[in-house]
Design a protein around this motif. Sequence first.
Motif, PDB file in Angstrom:
ATOM      1  N   THR A  41       8.883  51.166 111.721  1.00 37.17           N
ATOM      2  CA  THR A  41       9.981  52.094 112.001  1.00 37.17           C
ATOM      3  C   THR A  41      11.306  51.360 112.074  1.00 37.17           C
ATOM      4  N   ASP A  42      11.313  50.194 112.713  1.00 35.51           N
ATOM      5  CA  ASP A  42      12.544  49.408 112.803  1.00 35.51           C
ATOM      6  C   ASP A  42      13.035  48.987 111.424  1.00 35.51           C
ATOM      7  N   GLU A  43      12.106  48.567 110.567  1.00 37.90           N
ATOM      8  CA  GLU A  43      12.489  48.145 109.211  1.00 37.90           C
ATOM      9  C   GLU A  43      13.055  49.317 108.421  1.00 37.90           C
ATOM     10  N   LEU A  44      12.406  50.470 108.532  1.00 37.81           N
ATOM     11  CA  LEU A  44      12.879  51.649 107.813  1.00 37.81           C
ATOM     12  C   LEU A  44      14.234  52.103 108.341  1.00 37.81           C
ATOM     13  N   ALA A  45      14.398  52.063 109.653  1.00 39.09           N
ATOM     14  CA  ALA A  45      15.670  52.475 110.252  1.00 39.09           C
ATOM     15  C   ALA A  45      16.819  51.586 109.770  1.00 39.09           C
ATOM     16  N   ALA A  46      16.568  50.283 109.696  1.00 38.06           N
ATOM     17  CA  ALA A  46      17.601  49.360 109.211  1.00 38.06           C
ATOM     18  C   ALA A  46      17.927  49.634 107.750  1.00 38.06           C
ATOM     19  N   ALA A  47      16.884  49.895 106.937  1.00 39.80           N
ATOM     20  CA  ALA A  47      17.099  50.165 105.514  1.00 39.80           C
ATOM     21  C   ALA A  47      17.881  51.451 105.291  1.00 39.80           C
ATOM     22  N   LEU A  48      17.729  52.406 106.194  1.00 45.53           N
ATOM     23  CA  LEU A  48      18.418  53.694 106.077  1.00 45.53           C
ATOM     24  C   LEU A  48      19.764  53.719 106.796  1.00 45.53           C
ATOM     25  N   GLY A  49      20.178  52.576 107.303  1.00 49.44           N
ATOM     26  CA  GLY A  49      21.496  52.485 107.925  1.00 49.44           C
ATOM     27  C   GLY A  49      21.588  53.057 109.320  1.00 49.44           C
ATOM     28  N   HIS A  50      20.477  53.154 109.996  1.00 44.81           N
ATOM     29  CA  HIS A  50      20.466  53.670 111.370  1.00 44.81           C
ATOM     30  C   HIS A  50      19.593  52.745 112.222  1.00 44.81           C
ATOM     31  N   PRO A  51      20.065  51.522 112.489  1.00 35.16           N
ATOM     32  CA  PRO A  51      19.235  50.511 113.159  1.00 35.16           C
ATOM     33  C   PRO A  51      18.688  50.980 114.500  1.00 35.16           C
ATOM     34  N   ALA A  52      17.509  50.474 114.812  1.00 32.28           N
ATOM     35  CA  ALA A  52      16.844  50.844 116.061  1.00 32.28           C
ATOM     36  C   ALA A  52      17.621  50.329 117.269  1.00 32.28           C
ATOM     37  N   GLN A  53      17.572  51.116 118.329  1.00 33.63           N
ATOM     38  CA  GLN A  53      18.131  50.711 119.613  1.00 33.63           C
ATOM     39  C   GLN A  53      17.019  50.803 120.656  1.00 33.63           C
ATOM     40  N   TYR A  54      16.915  49.776 121.493  1.00 33.21           N
ATOM     41  CA  TYR A  54      15.931  49.791 122.574  1.00 33.21           C
ATOM     42  C   TYR A  54      16.656  49.770 123.910  1.00 33.21           C
ATOM     43  N   VAL A  55      16.094  50.470 124.867  1.00 34.31           N
ATOM     44  CA  VAL A  55      16.693  50.555 126.198  1.00 34.31           C
ATOM     45  C   VAL A  55      15.639  50.152 127.230  1.00 34.31           C
ATOM     46  N   THR A  56      16.123  49.715 128.395  1.00 33.98           N
ATOM     47  CA  THR A  56      15.244  49.286 129.483  1.00 33.98           C
ATOM     48  C   THR A  56      15.444  50.192 130.682  1.00 33.98           C
ATOM     49  N   SER A  57      14.346  50.708 131.217  1.00 35.31           N
ATOM     50  CA  SER A  57      14.419  51.587 132.384  1.00 35.31           C
ATOM     51  C   SER A  57      14.627  50.752 133.643  1.00 35.31           C
ATOM     52  N   PRO A  58      15.034  51.376 134.754  1.00 35.24           N
ATOM     53  CA  PRO A  58      15.187  50.634 136.001  1.00 35.24           C
ATOM     54  C   PRO A  58      13.909  49.940 136.455  1.00 35.24           C
ATOM     55  N   SER A  59      12.742  50.454 136.035  1.00 35.24           N
ATOM     56  CA  SER A  59      11.468  49.826 136.405  1.00 35.24           C
ATOM     57  C   SER A  59      11.076  48.697 135.460  1.00 35.24           C
ATOM     58  N   GLY A  60      11.888  48.455 134.407  1.00 29.05           N
ATOM     59  CA  GLY A  60      11.629  47.343 133.501  1.00 29.05           C
ATOM     60  C   GLY A  60      10.896  47.698 132.227  1.00 29.05           C
ATOM     61  N   HIS A  61      10.582  48.977 131.994  1.00 29.28           N
ATOM     62  CA  HIS A  61       9.891  49.384 130.774  1.00 29.28           C
ATOM     63  C   HIS A  61      10.897  49.496 129.627  1.00 29.28           C
ATOM     64  N   VAL A  62      10.523  48.947 128.467  1.00 27.30           N
ATOM     65  CA  VAL A  62      11.371  48.977 127.284  1.00 27.30           C
ATOM     66  C   VAL A  62      10.903  50.104 126.368  1.00 27.30           C
ATOM     67  N   SER A  63      11.843  50.923 125.888  1.00 25.97           N
ATOM     68  CA  SER A  63      11.483  52.031 125.001  1.00 25.97           C
ATOM     69  C   SER A  63      12.557  52.227 123.946  1.00 25.97           C
ATOM     70  N   ARG A  64      12.196  52.986 122.913  1.00 25.00           N
ATOM     71  CA  ARG A  64      13.110  53.243 121.815  1.00 25.00           C
ATOM     72  C   ARG A  64      14.093  54.349 122.191  1.00 25.00           C
ATOM     73  N   ARG A  65      15.366  54.115 121.938  1.00 25.57           N
ATOM     74  CA  ARG A  65      16.375  55.174 122.067  1.00 25.57           C
ATOM     75  C   ARG A  65      16.177  56.129 120.908  1.00 25.57           C
ATOM     76  N   THR A  66      15.845  57.391 121.197  1.00 22.34           N
ATOM     77  CA  THR A  66      15.432  58.326 120.154  1.00 22.34           C
ATOM     78  C   THR A  66      16.392  59.499 120.056  1.00 22.34           C
ATOM     79  N   ASP A  67      17.440  59.322 119.262  1.00 24.84           N
ATOM     80  CA  ASP A  67      18.280  60.469 118.932  1.00 24.84           C
ATOM     81  C   ASP A  67      17.610  61.230 117.785  1.00 24.84           C
ATOM     82  N   ARG A  68      18.225  62.317 117.330  1.00 29.41           N
ATOM     83  CA  ARG A  68      17.553  63.157 116.325  1.00 29.41           C
ATOM     84  C   ARG A  68      17.307  62.405 115.021  1.00 29.41           C
ATOM     85  N   ARG A  69      18.264  61.614 114.561  1.00 27.75           N
ATOM     86  CA  ARG A  69      18.080  60.874 113.318  1.00 27.75           C
ATOM     87  C   ARG A  69      16.971  59.832 113.467  1.00 27.75           C
ATOM     88  N   THR A  70      16.938  59.165 114.607  1.00 26.13           N
ATOM     89  CA  THR A  70      15.871  58.195 114.856  1.00 26.13           C
ATOM     90  C   THR A  70      14.515  58.878 114.859  1.00 26.13           C
TER      91      THR A  70
END
Length: 281
Positions: A41-70
């Motif tokens: 998914t990260d590779e495809l997102a970069a190829a399509l000009g919408h690079p992946a963004q990851y965020v960290t929760s206050p508890s330390g869990h890392v997840s993908r920032r998922t807007d509609r295009r993502t």
Amino acid sequence: MMVIKIGGGRDLNLDGLCREIARRHSAGERTILVHGGAETTDELAAALGHPAQYVTSPSGHVSRRTDRRTLEIFEMAYCGQINKGLVERLQRLGVDAVGLSGLDGALLRGPRKDTLRVVEDGRVRVLRDDFTGKVEQVNTRLLHLLLAAGYLPVLTPPALSYQGEAINVDGDRAAAAVATALGADTLLLLTSAPGLLRAFPDETSLLPSLTANQLLIAFDYAKGKMKRKVLAAQEAIHGGVAHVIIGDGRVSQPLQAAMAGNGTHILQSSAMAQTQVNHAS
């Protein structure tokens, strides 16, 4: 019944695993395969000009920032390239595999998060318009119909929100929800590591076994995406799954290795396992 979850790492031995699943299927064993695919998914997102963004929760869990295009790119990778690639591999081995997302037949359902709290530069902020959530309901009727007819389900996020929207859900926790709902004997989480490590990334520091009461200790050792696997293991164990394995998906026979005792084995009680967990000095 066994539920197997694999990620999307390039170093996973998919050919070996699919051969093992095919042998298990031909022997009449019921298996469900759940997969992720963050790397693709990260590779495809970069190829399509919408690079992946990851965020960290206050508890330390890392997840993908998922807007509609993502979310749209996520579906291309997960539901398209990866899911159908696995189905193709299994069909070549004589397995009548059926690839489904959590949207199909409302297979996986749950709430969409109204807001997402993340930590940026040491400060907590709130994100809106994020299409993420969690699995609370599994359409077991559909899965039982497929299994009874001899099909092998190959499942992937996204799930369906209660408002009928596609939502990005964690694949490990989705697999735990499926295993719990179906009353599976074993949940196998395959990853690009020998299992849960006491001193990441030292692969000689494997924690070979844990009981349900020791899962809080496991969170102290889990780093990065391994935190999600420990959380999934906790949810599966609390949901009644007797045996959860965090195993190495890189070896020649990942399933056989895990069932032979390799990896980190998490069991309901101390009577089921000899634990080797203690706090590092």
